[in-house]
Design a protein around this motif. Structure first.
Motif, PDB file in Angstrom:
ATOM      1  N   LEU A  47       3.410   7.047  -6.356  1.00 45.28           N
ATOM      2  CA  LEU A  47       2.207   8.096  -7.002  1.00 45.28           C
ATOM      3  C   LEU A  47       2.522   9.372  -6.386  1.00 45.28           C
ATOM      4  O   LEU A  47       2.527  10.217  -7.482  1.00 45.28           O
ATOM      5  CB  LEU A  47       0.803   7.673  -6.561  1.00 45.28           C
ATOM      6  N   LYS A  48       3.002   9.818  -5.159  1.00 48.21           N
ATOM      7  CA  LYS A  48       3.185  11.059  -4.768  1.00 48.21           C
ATOM      8  C   LYS A  48       4.453  11.479  -5.554  1.00 48.21           C
ATOM      9  O   LYS A  48       4.887  12.677  -5.659  1.00 48.21           O
ATOM     10  CB  LYS A  48       3.259  11.175  -3.370  1.00 48.21           C
ATOM     11  N   LEU A  49       5.482  10.614  -5.735  1.00 47.80           N
ATOM     12  CA  LEU A  49       6.762  11.001  -6.287  1.00 47.80           C
ATOM     13  C   LEU A  49       6.712  11.128  -7.866  1.00 47.80           C
ATOM     14  O   LEU A  49       7.520  12.132  -8.356  1.00 47.80           O
ATOM     15  CB  LEU A  49       7.854   9.828  -6.092  1.00 47.80           C
ATOM     16  N   LEU A  50       5.796  10.256  -8.324  1.00 48.29           N
ATOM     17  CA  LEU A  50       5.830  10.427  -9.809  1.00 48.29           C
ATOM     18  C   LEU A  50       4.838  11.344 -10.629  1.00 48.29           C
ATOM     19  O   LEU A  50       4.964  11.688 -11.558  1.00 48.29           O
ATOM     20  CB  LEU A  50       5.836   8.991 -10.437  1.00 48.29           C
ATOM     21  N   ARG A  51       3.616  11.428  -9.961  1.00 48.24           N
ATOM     22  CA  ARG A  51       2.696  12.076 -10.677  1.00 48.24           C
ATOM     23  C   ARG A  51       2.415  13.794 -10.242  1.00 48.24           C
ATOM     24  O   ARG A  51       3.053  13.931  -9.403  1.00 48.24           O
ATOM     25  CB  ARG A  51       1.210  11.345 -10.035  1.00 48.24           C
ATOM     26  N   THR A  52       1.864  14.275 -11.341  1.00 49.54           N
ATOM     27  CA  THR A  52       1.752  15.477 -11.040  1.00 49.54           C
ATOM     28  C   THR A  52       0.494  15.694 -10.201  1.00 49.54           C
ATOM     29  O   THR A  52      -0.389  15.133  -9.770  1.00 49.54           O
ATOM     30  CB  THR A  52       1.175  16.315 -12.248  1.00 49.54           C
ATOM     31  N   VAL A 112       7.656   5.477   0.626  1.00 47.17           N
ATOM     32  CA  VAL A 112       8.585   4.404  -0.237  1.00 47.17           C
ATOM     33  C   VAL A 112       9.561   3.945   0.811  1.00 47.17           C
ATOM     34  O   VAL A 112       9.737   2.613   0.945  1.00 47.17           O
ATOM     35  CB  VAL A 112       8.990   4.928  -1.457  1.00 47.17           C
ATOM     36  N   LEU A 113      10.295   4.622   1.431  1.00 47.56           N
ATOM     37  CA  LEU A 113      11.274   4.347   2.383  1.00 47.56           C
ATOM     38  C   LEU A 113      10.618   3.404   3.638  1.00 47.56           C
ATOM     39  O   LEU A 113      11.265   2.402   3.863  1.00 47.56           O
ATOM     40  CB  LEU A 113      12.174   5.509   2.770  1.00 47.56           C
ATOM     41  N   GLY A 114       9.595   3.864   4.152  1.00 43.82           N
ATOM     42  CA  GLY A 114       8.833   3.191   5.192  1.00 43.82           C
ATOM     43  C   GLY A 114       8.556   1.702   4.733  1.00 43.82           C
ATOM     44  O   GLY A 114       8.691   0.776   5.547  1.00 43.82           O
ATOM     45  N   ALA A 115       7.920   1.707   3.373  1.00 43.07           N
ATOM     46  CA  ALA A 115       7.591   0.435   3.025  1.00 43.07           C
ATOM     47  C   ALA A 115       8.884  -0.614   2.966  1.00 43.07           C
ATOM     48  O   ALA A 115       8.678  -1.642   3.326  1.00 43.07           O
ATOM     49  CB  ALA A 115       6.925   0.721   1.560  1.00 43.07           C
ATOM     50  N   LEU A 116       9.865  -0.036   2.251  1.00 48.98           N
ATOM     51  CA  LEU A 116      10.995  -0.943   2.214  1.00 48.98           C
ATOM     52  C   LEU A 116      11.631  -1.237   3.734  1.00 48.98           C
ATOM     53  O   LEU A 116      11.948  -2.247   3.797  1.00 48.98           O
ATOM     54  CB  LEU A 116      12.252  -0.082   1.516  1.00 48.98           C
ATOM     55  N   PHE A 164       0.945  -1.302  -0.037  1.00 46.53           N
ATOM     56  CA  PHE A 164      -0.212   0.092  -0.012  1.00 46.53           C
ATOM     57  C   PHE A 164       1.048   1.218  -0.105  1.00 46.53           C
ATOM     58  O   PHE A 164       0.734   2.210  -0.774  1.00 46.53           O
ATOM     59  CB  PHE A 164      -0.890   0.168   1.298  1.00 46.53           C
ATOM     60  N   TYR A 165       1.964   1.212   1.013  1.00 46.24           N
ATOM     61  CA  TYR A 165       2.599   2.436   1.035  1.00 46.24           C
ATOM     62  C   TYR A 165       3.683   2.572  -0.095  1.00 46.24           C
ATOM     63  O   TYR A 165       3.909   3.748  -0.378  1.00 46.24           O
ATOM     64  CB  TYR A 165       3.449   2.786   2.353  1.00 46.24           C
ATOM     65  N   PHE A 166       4.266   1.641  -0.614  1.00 42.47           N
ATOM     66  CA  PHE A 166       5.041   1.747  -1.780  1.00 42.47           C
ATOM     67  C   PHE A 166       4.189   2.263  -2.852  1.00 42.47           C
ATOM     68  O   PHE A 166       4.672   3.168  -3.659  1.00 42.47           O
ATOM     69  CB  PHE A 166       5.584   0.532  -2.317  1.00 42.47           C
ATOM     70  N   TYR A 167       3.294   1.889  -3.036  1.00 45.16           N
ATOM     71  CA  TYR A 167       2.160   2.207  -4.276  1.00 45.16           C
ATOM     72  C   TYR A 167       1.776   3.733  -4.137  1.00 45.16           C
ATOM     73  O   TYR A 167       2.083   4.502  -4.914  1.00 45.16           O
ATOM     74  CB  TYR A 167       1.040   1.540  -4.381  1.00 45.16           C
ATOM     75  N   ARG A 171       6.179  15.540  -2.287  1.00 44.10           N
ATOM     76  CA  ARG A 171       7.229  14.649  -2.835  1.00 44.10           C
ATOM     77  C   ARG A 171       8.005  13.891  -1.689  1.00 44.10           C
ATOM     78  O   ARG A 171       8.280  12.930  -1.660  1.00 44.10           O
ATOM     79  CB  ARG A 171       8.320  15.577  -3.877  1.00 44.10           C
ATOM     80  N   SER A 172       8.237  14.861  -0.780  1.00 40.26           N
ATOM     81  CA  SER A 172       8.941  14.209   0.530  1.00 40.26           C
ATOM     82  C   SER A 172       7.916  13.225   1.179  1.00 40.26           C
ATOM     83  O   SER A 172       8.587  12.043   1.696  1.00 40.26           O
ATOM     84  CB  SER A 172       9.174  15.573   1.602  1.00 40.26           C
ATOM     85  N   LEU A 173       6.605  13.511   1.416  1.00 37.90           N
ATOM     86  CA  LEU A 173       5.707  12.375   1.822  1.00 37.90           C
ATOM     87  C   LEU A 173       5.945  11.227   1.064  1.00 37.90           C
ATOM     88  O   LEU A 173       5.957  10.194   1.682  1.00 37.90           O
ATOM     89  CB  LEU A 173       4.280  12.977   1.898  1.00 37.90           C
TER      90      LEU A 173
END
Length: 120
Positions: free
Chosen positions: A22-27, A54-58, A15-18, A47-49
């Protein structure tokens, strides 16, 4: 307990990776239909969120999987509890009363914290 941790942590990580990707890549315009709160959030914060998610998911998956610093999984789960408590506050402060998903994620992350403390 390990099966329960891996099941719940795996679902949260997906869930969090997806969500983070999205927050990193989409406008902002692409995110607006699914996240109404992005219109009043600065893009660097958004973008920071995404990077944190992503880092938390990893962090939920890689440390216990590799055996390197498995305590980081506990830190990631606690971080997700705090993240969703903050997200719930943001939604409520902006008049959005649809916080069921946030509360469900708080509960799932809290159970993951408990599971991580029992076997990590």
């Amino acid at each position: 307990m390990k099966v329960a941790y891996w099941t719940l942590a795996g679902l949260l990580a997906l869930f969090y990776f997806y969500s983070g990707a999205l927050k990193l890549l989409r406008t902002r315009e692409e995110l607006q239909p699914m996240m109404a709160w992005v219109d009043r959030t600065p893009m660097p914060a958004l973008r920071s969120l995404g990077a944190v998610e992503v880092l938390g998911a990893l962090g939920l998956v890689l440390p216990p999987l590799t055996g390197v610093a498995p305590g980081l999984a506990l830190a990631a789960a606690v971080g997700f509890v705090l993240l969703q408590l903050g997200a719930t506050g943001v939604h409520l402060s902006r008049g959005d009363r649809r916080i069921e998903l946030n509360l469900g994620l708080v509960a799932a992350a809290a159970v993951t914290v408990w599971l991580a403390t029992t076997w990590l």
